[in-house]
Design an enzyme around this catalytic site. Sequence first.
Site, PDB file in Angstrom:
ATOM      1  N   CYS A  69       7.410  -5.330   1.822  1.00 12.89           N
ATOM      2  CA  CYS A  69       6.571  -4.729   0.818  1.00 12.89           C
ATOM      3  C   CYS A  69       6.901  -3.402   0.552  1.00 12.89           C
ATOM      4  O   CYS A  69       6.627  -2.793  -0.675  1.00 12.89           O
ATOM      5  CB  CYS A  69       4.893  -4.919   1.131  1.00 12.89           C
ATOM      6  SG  CYS A  69       4.425  -4.085   2.514  1.00 12.89           S
ATOM      7  N   HIS A 337       0.085  -2.376   4.188  1.00 11.46           N
ATOM      8  CA  HIS A 337       0.709  -3.140   3.126  1.00 11.46           C
ATOM      9  C   HIS A 337       1.043  -2.123   1.834  1.00 11.46           C
ATOM     10  O   HIS A 337       0.167  -1.310   1.652  1.00 11.46           O
ATOM     11  CB  HIS A 337      -0.145  -4.131   2.617  1.00 11.46           C
ATOM     12  CG  HIS A 337       0.427  -4.921   1.708  1.00 11.46           C
ATOM     13  ND1 HIS A 337       1.520  -5.790   1.708  1.00 11.46           N
ATOM     14  CD2 HIS A 337       0.227  -5.382   0.553  1.00 11.46           C
ATOM     15  CE1 HIS A 337       1.952  -6.298   0.850  1.00 11.46           C
ATOM     16  NE2 HIS A 337       1.073  -6.234   0.078  1.00 11.46           N
TER      17      HIS A 337
END
Length: 379
Positions: A69, A337
């Site tokens: 990510c 994230h």
Amino acid sequence: MPRAESTAMDNSCQALCRTLVTQNGLQPENVDISQSVLYTSIMGLLLVTDNKLKLGNGQVGLRNVGNTCFLNAIVQCLSHTRSLRDYCLMRTYLQDKHSNQEPVLMNEFSKVLAGLWECDGGETTVNPGKFYHVFKESAPYFSGYSQQDAQEFLRFLLDRLHTEINRRPSKRPEAFAMWQRHLDRDVSKIVDLFSGQLRSSLHCSVCSHYSNTFDVFCDLSLPIPKSDYRRTVTLRECLDLFSQEEKLDQENSPMCERCNRRTESTKRLTIQRFPRILVIHLNRFAMSRYSISKSTVPVSFPLNGLDLGPFGPVDCGPVLYDLYAVCNHSGTVNMGHYTAACREEEGWCYYNDSWCVQFFSNQAYVLFYELKSCNITRK
């Protein structure tokens, strides 16, 4: 441009090159014409004369190929850096680079951008796996499948891309002179867009002598003021903290040029040269002796008209930037994230790996600004 159209243009270009070189006896038919300077030049001319790049809307996700990510968020932000995007899609770097070596990483990076901006490609996600594999070969630090820091990835990526497409031959080597020395060994589209220059001014408390040193930067790493998590701090407060005068005791101070000894002094950072693309890193992660902690203090920032003039040379006037992309970090140090938010014609679009929606997050970690106006005189 669509793959079929790109392939047709590529074949036409090769056919034209082969006809020209055969008629002039420049090289035999069995040589790979795609590696020749003639091929590159004609390909560039065909792309330029094709009016404009035919682009889709860019709202295409990137597949997560194993805790990537961080990569996906940064690539989406760079994908919306229009000057860099067009430079890659038109393959202008093939004409610019000094080295005869193939720009393998730049080629793969450009392929990812081509997939994201393909006109009517019908794809909803692009697989960056090959690009990431090539990147890890040039930066083994990122090997494995653990989560990496997005800002560190950005720095490594820009450095590796610059190295491949540097317009200067490789060699080891006041403000204007230092900048010229930098350009004497490092000139590329990456430098054109992302490089700025910081001035560090040291003031001796004994003799009042000022001395300046200059350093090139590709991003500004700003501290976040300590605050109650319920109070939002501003980007201006972060910039003020970054540029505030710092007192240095005799032990930690460098040698004074006039006193020729270590003295108590003050140090202050200002921006000497402003980059076209300003990358601001909000330093949310702090390392102590035993652990790493994350600051969750909300930071507000302007979408338009960020003025860095007060942080530049004296009386430089307004230096205005507009925001076009944000890399966000949510979660904790170990369970985090990365996502991206990029400005589109119809508004802001939120990229969460392969997922694209109309949304805006307040978990900013890296901000991407584009220079809109600057009246400063270069010295």
